[in-house]
Structure formats: C-alpha cells, structure tokens
Design a protein around this motif. Structure first.
Motif, PDB file in Angstrom:
ATOM      1  N   ALA A 109       0.874  -1.078   0.002  1.00  0.00           N
ATOM      2  CA  ALA A 109      -0.206  -0.043  -0.064  1.00  0.00           C
ATOM      3  C   ALA A 109       0.900   1.144  -0.080  1.00  0.00           C
ATOM      4  O   ALA A 109       0.264   2.121  -0.155  1.00  0.00           O
ATOM      5  N   ALA A 110       2.058   1.071   0.083  1.00  0.00           N
ATOM      6  CA  ALA A 110       3.023   2.334  -0.028  1.00  0.00           C
ATOM      7  C   ALA A 110       3.098   2.921  -1.131  1.00  0.00           C
ATOM      8  O   ALA A 110       2.949   2.293  -2.330  1.00  0.00           O
ATOM      9  N   HIS A 111       3.144   4.271  -1.150  1.00  0.00           N
ATOM     10  CA  HIS A 111       3.259   4.974  -2.330  1.00  0.00           C
ATOM     11  C   HIS A 111       4.832   5.331  -2.745  1.00  0.00           C
ATOM     12  O   HIS A 111       5.442   5.628  -2.132  1.00  0.00           O
ATOM     13  N   PHE A 112       5.158   4.907  -3.884  1.00  0.00           N
ATOM     14  CA  PHE A 112       6.236   5.441  -4.878  1.00  0.00           C
ATOM     15  C   PHE A 112       6.008   5.605  -5.946  1.00  0.00           C
ATOM     16  O   PHE A 112       5.044   4.975  -6.476  1.00  0.00           O
ATOM     17  N   ALA A 113       6.928   6.190  -6.741  1.00  0.00           N
ATOM     18  CA  ALA A 113       6.768   6.795  -8.160  1.00  0.00           C
ATOM     19  C   ALA A 113       7.158   5.609  -8.934  1.00  0.00           C
ATOM     20  O   ALA A 113       8.189   4.911  -8.735  1.00  0.00           O
ATOM     21  N   SER A 114       6.295   4.994 -10.188  1.00  0.00           N
ATOM     22  CA  SER A 114       6.491   4.230 -10.612  1.00  0.00           C
ATOM     23  C   SER A 114       7.716   4.380 -11.650  1.00  0.00           C
ATOM     24  O   SER A 114       7.808   5.608 -11.950  1.00  0.00           O
ATOM     25  N   LYS A 115       8.843   3.475 -11.876  1.00  0.00           N
ATOM     26  CA  LYS A 115       9.831   3.710 -12.579  1.00  0.00           C
ATOM     27  C   LYS A 115      10.549   2.626 -13.603  1.00  0.00           C
ATOM     28  O   LYS A 115      10.533   1.609 -13.231  1.00  0.00           O
ATOM     29  N   PHE A 116      10.739   3.198 -14.682  1.00  0.00           N
ATOM     30  CA  PHE A 116      11.554   2.180 -15.369  1.00  0.00           C
ATOM     31  C   PHE A 116      13.319   2.058 -15.287  1.00  0.00           C
ATOM     32  O   PHE A 116      13.723   3.283 -15.456  1.00  0.00           O
ATOM     33  N   TYR A 117      13.904   1.076 -15.140  1.00  0.00           N
ATOM     34  CA  TYR A 117      15.195   1.055 -15.067  1.00  0.00           C
ATOM     35  C   TYR A 117      15.663   0.628 -16.251  1.00  0.00           C
ATOM     36  O   TYR A 117      15.447  -0.539 -16.729  1.00  0.00           O
ATOM     37  N   SER A 118      16.674   1.336 -16.860  1.00  0.00           N
ATOM     38  CA  SER A 118      17.631   0.861 -17.942  1.00  0.00           C
ATOM     39  C   SER A 118      18.768  -0.181 -17.103  1.00  0.00           C
ATOM     40  O   SER A 118      18.819  -0.161 -16.116  1.00  0.00           O
ATOM     41  N   SER A 119      19.464  -0.673 -18.185  1.00  0.00           N
ATOM     42  CA  SER A 119      20.560  -1.620 -17.671  1.00  0.00           C
ATOM     43  C   SER A 119      21.278  -0.592 -16.857  1.00  0.00           C
ATOM     44  O   SER A 119      22.189  -1.154 -15.833  1.00  0.00           O
ATOM     45  N   GLU A 120      21.618   0.618 -17.083  1.00  0.00           N
ATOM     46  CA  GLU A 120      22.489   1.539 -16.138  1.00  0.00           C
ATOM     47  C   GLU A 120      22.012   1.979 -14.944  1.00  0.00           C
ATOM     48  O   GLU A 120      22.592   2.312 -14.013  1.00  0.00           O
ATOM     49  N   ASP A 121      20.761   1.544 -14.432  1.00  0.00           N
ATOM     50  CA  ASP A 121      20.026   1.958 -13.507  1.00  0.00           C
ATOM     51  C   ASP A 121      19.864   0.960 -12.485  1.00  0.00           C
ATOM     52  O   ASP A 121      19.499   1.143 -11.318  1.00  0.00           O
ATOM     53  N   LEU A 122      20.600  -0.228 -12.846  1.00  0.00           N
ATOM     54  CA  LEU A 122      20.536  -1.233 -11.913  1.00  0.00           C
ATOM     55  C   LEU A 122      21.221  -1.089 -10.569  1.00  0.00           C
ATOM     56  O   LEU A 122      22.262  -0.277 -10.547  1.00  0.00           O
ATOM     57  N   ALA A 123      20.896  -1.584  -9.473  1.00  0.00           N
ATOM     58  CA  ALA A 123      21.576  -1.293  -8.223  1.00  0.00           C
ATOM     59  C   ALA A 123      22.968  -1.701  -8.264  1.00  0.00           C
ATOM     60  O   ALA A 123      24.000  -1.313  -7.820  1.00  0.00           O
ATOM     61  N   SER A 124      23.036  -2.977  -9.103  1.00  0.00           N
ATOM     62  CA  SER A 124      24.392  -3.617  -9.266  1.00  0.00           C
ATOM     63  C   SER A 124      24.247  -4.763 -10.326  1.00  0.00           C
ATOM     64  O   SER A 124      23.276  -5.329 -10.800  1.00  0.00           O
ATOM     65  N   GLU A 125      25.441  -4.947 -11.157  1.00  0.00           N
ATOM     66  CA  GLU A 125      25.628  -6.001 -12.098  1.00  0.00           C
ATOM     67  C   GLU A 125      27.129  -6.332 -12.074  1.00  0.00           C
ATOM     68  O   GLU A 125      27.966  -5.333 -12.286  1.00  0.00           O
ATOM     69  N   GLU A 126      27.441  -7.468 -11.618  1.00  0.00           N
ATOM     70  CA  GLU A 126      28.758  -7.732 -11.637  1.00  0.00           C
ATOM     71  C   GLU A 126      29.081  -9.214 -11.759  1.00  0.00           C
ATOM     72  O   GLU A 126      28.277 -10.164 -11.443  1.00  0.00           O
ATOM     73  N   LEU A 127      30.348  -9.704 -12.085  1.00  0.00           N
ATOM     74  CA  LEU A 127      30.728 -10.846 -12.086  1.00  0.00           C
ATOM     75  C   LEU A 127      31.367 -11.327 -10.799  1.00  0.00           C
ATOM     76  O   LEU A 127      32.557 -10.538 -10.290  1.00  0.00           O
ATOM     77  N   VAL A 128      30.959 -12.524 -10.091  1.00  0.00           N
ATOM     78  CA  VAL A 128      31.318 -12.837  -8.848  1.00  0.00           C
ATOM     79  C   VAL A 128      31.780 -14.209  -8.932  1.00  0.00           C
ATOM     80  O   VAL A 128      31.510 -15.114  -9.942  1.00  0.00           O
ATOM     81  N   GLY A 129      32.542 -14.733  -7.818  1.00  0.00           N
ATOM     82  CA  GLY A 129      32.881 -15.822  -7.524  1.00  0.00           C
ATOM     83  C   GLY A 129      34.069 -16.489  -8.368  1.00  0.00           C
ATOM     84  O   GLY A 129      34.430 -17.577  -8.256  1.00  0.00           O
ATOM     85  N   GLU A 130      34.672 -15.628  -9.240  1.00  0.00           N
ATOM     86  CA  GLU A 130      35.757 -16.070 -10.209  1.00  0.00           C
ATOM     87  C   GLU A 130      37.286 -16.197  -9.547  1.00  0.00           C
ATOM     88  O   GLU A 130      37.728 -17.247  -9.855  1.00  0.00           O
ATOM     89  N   GLU A 131      37.245 -15.804  -8.179  1.00  0.00           N
ATOM     90  CA  GLU A 131      38.582 -15.789  -7.724  1.00  0.00           C
ATOM     91  C   GLU A 131      38.583 -16.477  -6.354  1.00  0.00           C
ATOM     92  O   GLU A 131      39.488 -16.706  -5.806  1.00  0.00           O
ATOM     93  N   VAL A 132      37.408 -17.350  -6.498  1.00  0.00           N
ATOM     94  CA  VAL A 132      37.466 -18.290  -4.964  1.00  0.00           C
ATOM     95  C   VAL A 132      36.862 -19.775  -5.306  1.00  0.00           C
ATOM     96  O   VAL A 132      36.360 -19.786  -6.670  1.00  0.00           O
TER      97      VAL A 132
END
Length: 267
Positions: A109-132
């Motif tokens: 029920a909370a109000h927030f503005a609807s939003k379109f996220y482009s790939s540049e807007d993502l909170a994160s995108e990373e390659l993980v686990g390669e070094e362990v």
C-alpha cells in the motif's frame, strides 16, 4: 518445493505462483507474460509489480508514459525493468514476433513513483565468484533495486547467470523470507539441481521452485550448460533488507583464504 507449469507458454499471463494458492511464499505472485503484435497484456492488479523482459521486443504504456525495449536473451544481455506501484496500470504490446516477460507482484500500500530501470540504472551488475573456490561459483549477478535505493518496495528481485558446471548461492545459506527461483538454460536441453535442506530437485528449462522461510538452499548447473536464474522475494514489513546466514558447517568456504583439496592436508 517444485512447482508445475504449462509449457510452452500461452499468449497472455501464465500464472506459475498465485498468492492465495501458495501462502507458503508469503504473498508472492509470479507469472510469465507472452505477447506479440496480436496479443497484449494489461497489468491492472492493485499490487506492487515488477516486469522484466526475457526476450523479444515490447512497448510499455503506463501512467501516460511509453517506452519500447528489446532483449535477445537473458544470458548475454543486461536486463531492463519496469517497477509499478499498486495504482499504476500498464499495457504491454509486442513489437516484433513473440516476446516473453517475467511479472512479479505482491501487496504493497506504500506510495512510490513507478519507474523504468535501464540497464545503467540497476543497483548492481557484477561478475562474482571467479577468484574463489577454483572459480566453481563463477556467475553474473544482477540486482534491480533494494530498500537502500527504493525504501518503499516490498520486493527484492534479481538475475543470476551461472557459468557451466558452477554453483550459485554457495555455501548454502538461509533467511527468514521465502524465495522463488525461475530457471532457463542455454542450450534449452540443459539442467541443474536445486538443493533445499536435504531435498534435491532436478530443474530444467522454464522450471520454478519455491523455498520456504528458514530452509537452507543452494544450486548448481550441469557442465556444458549456462543457467539463468531469476529470484524473487517479498521483504518483511520491517524496513530492512534481507539478513542472510550461511550454514555453519560450510561457512569456512566463504573465507577467500580457505584451503581445500589438493592443498588441504589429511587429518
């Protein structure tokens, strides 16, 4: 728990999880939308909604805004996402051939503005686990948003792309919130395994599993196949992000300096 589905998907909304029928998932809804130029989908439920294009080209029409997006597949291309509040209504129209999308929704029920996220807007995108762990947990991790970037949300969702023969969510972990995993494989004949406590489910292209709260889990993709995993969780009404806990007997593997076979000596 593994959930059945109808495949191939029909045009329109294909509901895989419904909150009233699957209360064990804390009020999550999960569907695959299939559209083309002759079949559109209207999202008008009074719930918080997240829409992620898997493949194809579509136009979103919501709150007086329009945007057209395209994605060839979720393995090689970063995602976009449309995040809608409970009052927003969105029409999804196909542009060229068939398109498939993930639609996740839950009460909010909370109000927030609807939003379109482009790939540049993502909170994160990373390659993980390669070094362990000899790279055996190598994967691409994509997070759309979380409560640090959208305080009002009740959803935490993202994507993983497992490299062939690699694990995800390892060492096994648990949290208080139930979780959905939706799978695709490249090639589509691929498969993997979803570990939930002492249960193990074989997962194939378009399969979906649900993990109840407090149950340990991890997953692996077969060698030679890439695995795409979309995860969805409903956040608790405590204003916080999810608190993860590793399984105690395997937590030592999370140390980047962990020593294991063949270097680890016999006891």
């Amino acid at each position: 728990m593994k959930y059945s589905h109808i495949s191939p998907f029909s045009y329109g909304l294909n509901h895989l999880v419904i909150d009233s029928l699957n209360p064990e998932l804390m009020g999550l809804n999960f569907a695959i939308a299939k559209v083309n130029t002759d079949h559109a989908v209207v999202l008008d439920s009074e719930q918080e909604k997240l829409v992620v294009l898997l493949s194809g080209s579509v136009t979103y029409d919501w709150d007086g805004q329009k945007i057209t997006v395209k994605r060839s597949d979720p393995f090689h291309e970063s995602p976009t996402a449309l995040h809608l509040n409970s009052k927003s209504v969105c029409t999804i129209k196909g542009r060229e051939g068939d398109a498939e999308l993930i639609v996740v929704s839950t009460e909010n029920a909370a109000h927030f503005a609807s939003k379109f996220y482009s790939s540049e807007d993502l909170a994160s995108e990373e390659l993980v686990g390669e070094e362990v762990l000899d790279g055996k947990t190598k994967r691409i991790k994509r997070v759309f948003f979380h409560r640090n970037t959208c305080q009002e949300t009740n959803l935490f969702c993202g994507e993983l792309v497992n490299y062939p023969g690699c694990w995800a969510c390892f060492p096994p972990h648990l949290h208080s919130e139930p979780e959905i995993y939706y799978y695709r494989f490249l090639p589509e004949s691929g498969y993997g395994f979803s570990e939930q406590g002492d249960e193990v489910f074989k997962v194939t292209h378009n399969d979906l599993v649900g993990i109840e709260d407090g149950k340990t889990h991890s997953q692996v993709t077969a060698p030679g196949y890439a695995g795409f995993i979309f995860w969805a969780q409903k956040l608790q009404d405590n204003g916080k992000n999810i608190d993860y806990h590793l399984v105690k007997e395997h937590a030592w593997l999370d140390d980047p300096a962990a020593t294991f076979f063949p270097e680890k000596p016999s006891i």
